[in-house]
Write a protein that holds these residues in place. Structure first.
Motif, PDB file in Angstrom:
ATOM      1  N   LYS A   1       0.832  -1.210   0.000  1.00  0.00           N
ATOM      2  CA  LYS A   1       0.000   0.000   0.000  1.00  0.00           C
ATOM      3  C   LYS A   1       0.862   1.254   0.000  1.00  0.00           C
ATOM      4  O   LYS A   1       0.523   2.242  -0.657  1.00  0.00           O
TER       5      LYS A   1
ATOM      6  N   SER B   1      -6.843  -4.703 -16.860  1.00  0.00           N
ATOM      7  CA  SER B   1      -6.737  -6.144 -16.608  1.00  0.00           C
ATOM      8  C   SER B   1      -5.579  -6.779 -17.372  1.00  0.00           C
ATOM      9  O   SER B   1      -5.148  -7.884 -17.044  1.00  0.00           O
TER      10      SER B   1
ATOM     11  N   PRO C   1      -6.789  -4.355  -7.380  1.00  0.00           N
ATOM     12  CA  PRO C   1      -8.149  -4.456  -7.914  1.00  0.00           C
ATOM     13  C   PRO C   1      -8.203  -4.939  -9.364  1.00  0.00           C
ATOM     14  O   PRO C   1      -9.267  -5.263  -9.867  1.00  0.00           O
ATOM     15  N   TYR C   2      -7.082  -4.992 -10.049  1.00  0.00           N
ATOM     16  CA  TYR C   2      -7.041  -5.417 -11.442  1.00  0.00           C
ATOM     17  C   TYR C   2      -5.629  -5.863 -11.789  1.00  0.00           C
ATOM     18  O   TYR C   2      -4.693  -5.699 -11.004  1.00  0.00           O
TER      19      TYR C   2
END
Length: 116
Positions: A30, A49, A75-76
């Motif tokens: 993070k 993606s 997230p992707y």
């Protein structure tokens, strides 16, 4: 054109008292991600993606890192996480569990064939 690495970002995380290597690695990831806002895929006319994301985690106890939990932060993209010996365990003067420090390197690559 073959797959080409376009970006590498670094981060550091720590666990002061719990000696939680996964949480430490998560904080390091993070830290690296929150330092940038690069829309890399879009720059090349690709979908997010399509990004091939490689995460290398350095901690003193690599077997204690849940690599699936680290991959789930993203997230992707197509994420691969590997943990290896590195980082630092800092002994505590009171004899308690050491402070754990993790370092990460996150690399992003794209297949640039047909890129805009």
């Amino acid at each position: 054109m073959p797959v080409k690495r376009l970006l590498t970002e670094f981060g550091m995380g720590s666990s002061l008292r719990r000696q939680d290597y996964t949480e430490t690695a998560s904080r390091a990831v993070k830290d690296a991600l929150w330092h940038n806002s690069i829309n890399l895929a879009e720059l090349y006319g690709k979908d997010k993606s399509d990004m091939q994301i490689t995460v290398e985690v350095g901690v003193q106890n690599p077997d204690a890192v849940d690599t699936d939990a680290i991959a789930a932060i993203f997230p992707y993209g197509q994420v691969t996480v590997s943990a290896r010996k590195g980082g630092l365990d800092v002994p505590r003067a009171d004899g308690g569990k050491p402070t754990v420090i993790a370092n990460v390197a996150i690399s992003v690559a794209l297949d640039l064939e047909g890129a805009a």
